[in-house]
Design a protein around this motif. Structure first.
Motif, PDB file in Angstrom:
ATOM      1  N   SER A 159       0.826  -1.218   0.000  1.00 38.33           N
ATOM      2  CA  SER A 159       0.000   0.000   0.000  1.00 38.33           C
ATOM      3  C   SER A 159       0.854   1.260   0.000  1.00 38.33           C
ATOM      4  N   GLY A 160       1.990   1.200   0.697  1.00 43.51           N
ATOM      5  CA  GLY A 160       2.840   2.374   0.804  1.00 43.51           C
ATOM      6  C   GLY A 160       4.053   2.368  -0.088  1.00 43.51           C
ATOM      7  N   SER A 161       4.125   1.494  -1.077  1.00 44.07           N
ATOM      8  CA  SER A 161       5.311   1.405  -1.933  1.00 44.07           C
ATOM      9  C   SER A 161       5.601   2.738  -2.618  1.00 44.07           C
ATOM     10  N   VAL A 162       6.891   3.095  -2.616  1.00 46.46           N
ATOM     11  CA  VAL A 162       7.301   4.378  -3.192  1.00 46.46           C
ATOM     12  C   VAL A 162       8.477   4.165  -4.134  1.00 46.46           C
ATOM     13  N   VAL A 163       8.757   5.183  -4.940  1.00 47.86           N
ATOM     14  CA  VAL A 163       9.979   5.278  -5.736  1.00 47.86           C
ATOM     15  C   VAL A 163      10.653   6.591  -5.380  1.00 47.86           C
ATOM     16  N   LEU A 164      11.926   6.695  -5.711  1.00 51.14           N
ATOM     17  CA  LEU A 164      12.666   7.943  -5.484  1.00 51.14           C
ATOM     18  C   LEU A 164      13.027   8.549  -6.828  1.00 51.14           C
ATOM     19  N   HIS A 165      12.686   9.822  -7.021  1.00 48.88           N
ATOM     20  CA  HIS A 165      13.016  10.542  -8.257  1.00 48.88           C
ATOM     21  C   HIS A 165      14.190  11.478  -7.988  1.00 48.88           C
ATOM     22  N   TRP A 166      15.244  11.320  -8.761  1.00 49.70           N
ATOM     23  CA  TRP A 166      16.466  12.124  -8.637  1.00 49.70           C
ATOM     24  C   TRP A 166      16.619  12.921  -9.925  1.00 49.70           C
ATOM     25  N   GLU A 167      16.344  14.191  -9.852  1.00 49.40           N
ATOM     26  CA  GLU A 167      16.294  15.030 -11.046  1.00 49.40           C
ATOM     27  C   GLU A 167      17.633  15.127 -11.763  1.00 49.40           C
ATOM     28  N   ALA A 168      18.721  15.220 -11.013  1.00 50.28           N
ATOM     29  CA  ALA A 168      20.030  15.474 -11.614  1.00 50.28           C
ATOM     30  C   ALA A 168      20.723  14.217 -12.115  1.00 50.28           C
ATOM     31  N   GLY A 169      20.163  13.046 -11.846  1.00 50.95           N
ATOM     32  CA  GLY A 169      20.811  11.802 -12.231  1.00 50.95           C
ATOM     33  C   GLY A 169      20.860  11.613 -13.728  1.00 50.95           C
ATOM     34  N   ALA A 170      21.704  10.703 -14.186  1.00 55.81           N
ATOM     35  CA  ALA A 170      21.875  10.399 -15.611  1.00 55.81           C
ATOM     36  C   ALA A 170      22.219  11.665 -16.391  1.00 55.81           C
ATOM     37  N   ASP A 171      23.177  12.417 -15.859  1.00 49.41           N
ATOM     38  CA  ASP A 171      23.633  13.658 -16.514  1.00 49.41           C
ATOM     39  C   ASP A 171      22.492  14.635 -16.749  1.00 49.41           C
ATOM     40  N   GLY A 172      21.587  14.707 -15.780  1.00 47.61           N
ATOM     41  CA  GLY A 172      20.502  15.672 -15.860  1.00 47.61           C
ATOM     42  C   GLY A 172      19.246  15.164 -16.545  1.00 47.61           C
TER      43      GLY A 172
ATOM     44  N   ARG B 213      15.566  -4.206 -20.210  1.00 46.35           N
ATOM     45  CA  ARG B 213      14.755  -3.395 -21.109  1.00 46.35           C
ATOM     46  C   ARG B 213      13.306  -3.337 -20.657  1.00 46.35           C
ATOM     47  N   CYS B 214      12.895  -4.312 -19.851  1.00 47.23           N
ATOM     48  CA  CYS B 214      11.502  -4.407 -19.424  1.00 47.23           C
ATOM     49  C   CYS B 214      11.411  -4.299 -17.908  1.00 47.23           C
ATOM     50  N   VAL B 215      10.222  -3.908 -17.438  1.00 50.44           N
ATOM     51  CA  VAL B 215       9.929  -3.879 -16.010  1.00 50.44           C
ATOM     52  C   VAL B 215       8.619  -4.613 -15.774  1.00 50.44           C
ATOM     53  N   SER B 216       8.332  -4.897 -14.509  1.00 49.02           N
ATOM     54  CA  SER B 216       7.055  -5.516 -14.194  1.00 49.02           C
ATOM     55  C   SER B 216       6.524  -4.976 -12.878  1.00 49.02           C
TER      56      SER B 216
ATOM     57  N   THR C 298      19.169   1.448 -18.501  1.00 51.36           N
ATOM     58  CA  THR C 298      20.179   2.503 -18.607  1.00 51.36           C
ATOM     59  C   THR C 298      19.818   3.616 -19.586  1.00 51.36           C
ATOM     60  N   ARG C 299      18.798   3.404 -20.413  1.00 56.58           N
ATOM     61  CA  ARG C 299      18.365   4.486 -21.301  1.00 56.58           C
ATOM     62  C   ARG C 299      16.906   4.267 -21.694  1.00 56.58           C
ATOM     63  N   ASP C 300      16.241   5.367 -22.050  1.00 53.36           N
ATOM     64  CA  ASP C 300      14.837   5.332 -22.481  1.00 53.36           C
ATOM     65  C   ASP C 300      13.931   4.671 -21.442  1.00 53.36           C
ATOM     66  N   ALA C 301      14.261   4.838 -20.162  1.00 54.23           N
ATOM     67  CA  ALA C 301      13.538   4.116 -19.117  1.00 54.23           C
ATOM     68  C   ALA C 301      12.075   4.530 -19.022  1.00 54.23           C
ATOM     69  N   ARG C 302      11.807   5.800 -19.211  1.00 57.15           N
ATOM     70  CA  ARG C 302      10.418   6.261 -19.110  1.00 57.15           C
ATOM     71  C   ARG C 302       9.545   5.551 -20.161  1.00 57.15           C
ATOM     72  N   ALA C 303      10.050   5.455 -21.387  1.00 53.04           N
ATOM     73  CA  ALA C 303       9.306   4.768 -22.441  1.00 53.04           C
ATOM     74  C   ALA C 303       9.206   3.281 -22.150  1.00 53.04           C
ATOM     75  N   ARG C 304      10.258   2.697 -21.572  1.00 51.27           N
ATOM     76  CA  ARG C 304      10.250   1.270 -21.268  1.00 51.27           C
ATOM     77  C   ARG C 304       9.194   0.923 -20.215  1.00 51.27           C
ATOM     78  N   VAL C 305       9.018   1.809 -19.249  1.00 49.66           N
ATOM     79  CA  VAL C 305       7.984   1.573 -18.240  1.00 49.66           C
ATOM     80  C   VAL C 305       6.608   1.533 -18.893  1.00 49.66           C
ATOM     81  N   GLN C 306       6.332   2.488 -19.773  1.00 46.05           N
ATOM     82  CA  GLN C 306       5.024   2.531 -20.421  1.00 46.05           C
ATOM     83  C   GLN C 306       4.820   1.323 -21.332  1.00 46.05           C
ATOM     84  N   GLU C 307       5.855   0.961 -22.100  1.00 48.40           N
ATOM     85  CA  GLU C 307       5.745  -0.209 -22.975  1.00 48.40           C
ATOM     86  C   GLU C 307       5.464  -1.472 -22.159  1.00 48.40           C
ATOM     87  N   SER C 308       6.169  -1.611 -21.052  1.00 48.08           N
ATOM     88  CA  SER C 308       5.986  -2.793 -20.206  1.00 48.08           C
ATOM     89  C   SER C 308       4.588  -2.829 -19.609  1.00 48.08           C
TER      90      SER C 308
END
Length: 276
Positions: free
Chosen positions: A174-187, A204-207, A248-258
């Motif tokens: 119920s309380g699961s969270v993620v951490l967003h780091w704005e400056a990571g991956a060279d900004g 390449r995939c997540v679940s 390591t790259r295109d992670a935002r798109a990979r989450v949506q695709e998955s």
């Protein structure tokens, strides 16, 4: 009186003369009690034959885990920022060497934990560094060892330091969270996801699951909701809970695709199209 630790999940209990009757984390349907039964250790015993090994993942991010592998086997992530350092998730082993290394890297301003499977010895970590341990209030019932270092927060998000924010997603817990780091991956932005969004072996995939070891899925609507939360963030990279589980790259798109693929199969509309 000893603070016993569950050898299956790594959770530490309040000091007592005898081991607990059971570990509520392992007795829960999201985890499991090993076939050999519930077993216990202590920090003192763990320190005799285990060590923490560190690896630098990018200029301001280090990972470390315990060797030989203990309990679930996750890694912790140490994020360094100009405003101070944040520890993401915990491992059960905390020893003098680990404390000295982290202090040498600037110490800790805060500790944030994704969900109860990684609570481990969080009280020891908070006390060692004089840092608040940030837990979402949705999982407060799983904090079996109470301490002033534990700070429960509620709501959709909490700022930890400038450019570092906790995002409540739910799902796995119920309380699961993620951490967003704005400056990571060279900004380009980074997500630290624990098990909330689980990086899979192909990187390449997540679940998204209610229980990973017991393979209990989440409903399609819940996966769609979590993906929408992630989709509102800017990030190009994900670091997961285990070594070599990183997008390591295109992670935002990979989450949506998955998420789209997951929802399609849950709804009976899946296809065998290869992952791009």
């Amino acid at each position: 009186m000893r603070a016993f630790i569950c050898t299956a999940c790594g959770l530490q209990f309040p000091a007592s003369g005898e081991p607990p009757r059971e570990c509520p984390i392992c007795a829960d349907y999201r985890q499991f009690v090993p076939r050999a039964g519930q077993r216990w250790t202590t920090l003192e015993e763990l320190r005799r034959d285990h060590r923490n090994a560190f690896q630098q993942l990018e200029p301001a991010l280090f990972g470390f885990s315990t060797t030989p592998e203990f309990a679930i086997g996750q890694r912790a992530l140490l994020l360094r920022t100009p405003a101070g350092n944040v520890l993401w998730d915990c491992v059960s082993l905390i020893d003098e060497a680990t404390v000295e290394i982290i202090k040498g890297l600037g110490g800790l301003r805060a500790i944030a934990i994704s969900h109860p499977h990684y609570y481990t010895t969080m009280v020891e970590w908070g006390r060692a560094f004089g840092a608040p341990v940030l837990l979402h209030a949705g999982d407060g019932q799983w904090a079996v060892r109470q301490d002033p270092s534990l700070t429960f927060w509620d709501g959709d998000a909490r700022d930890v330091l400038p450019g570092v924010r906790l995002i409540h997603c739910g799902g796995h817990f119920s309380g699961s969270v993620v951490l967003h780091w704005e400056a990571g991956a060279d900004g380009r932005g980074v997500l630290l996801t624990g098990d909330t969004i689980q990086v899979l072996p192909d990187n390449r995939c997540v679940s998204f699951m209610r229980s990973f070891p017991n393979m209990i899925p989440l409903p399609a609507a819940e996966v769609t909701r979590i993906a929408a939360i992630a989709g509102g963030l800017r990030f190009d990279r994900i670091y997961g809970a285990f070594w070599d589980r990183d997008v390591t790259r295109d992670a935002r798109a990979r989450v949506q695709e998955s998420a789209d693929r997951y929802v399609a199969w849950i709804g009976g509309r899946g296809t065998d199209a290869p992952v791009p």
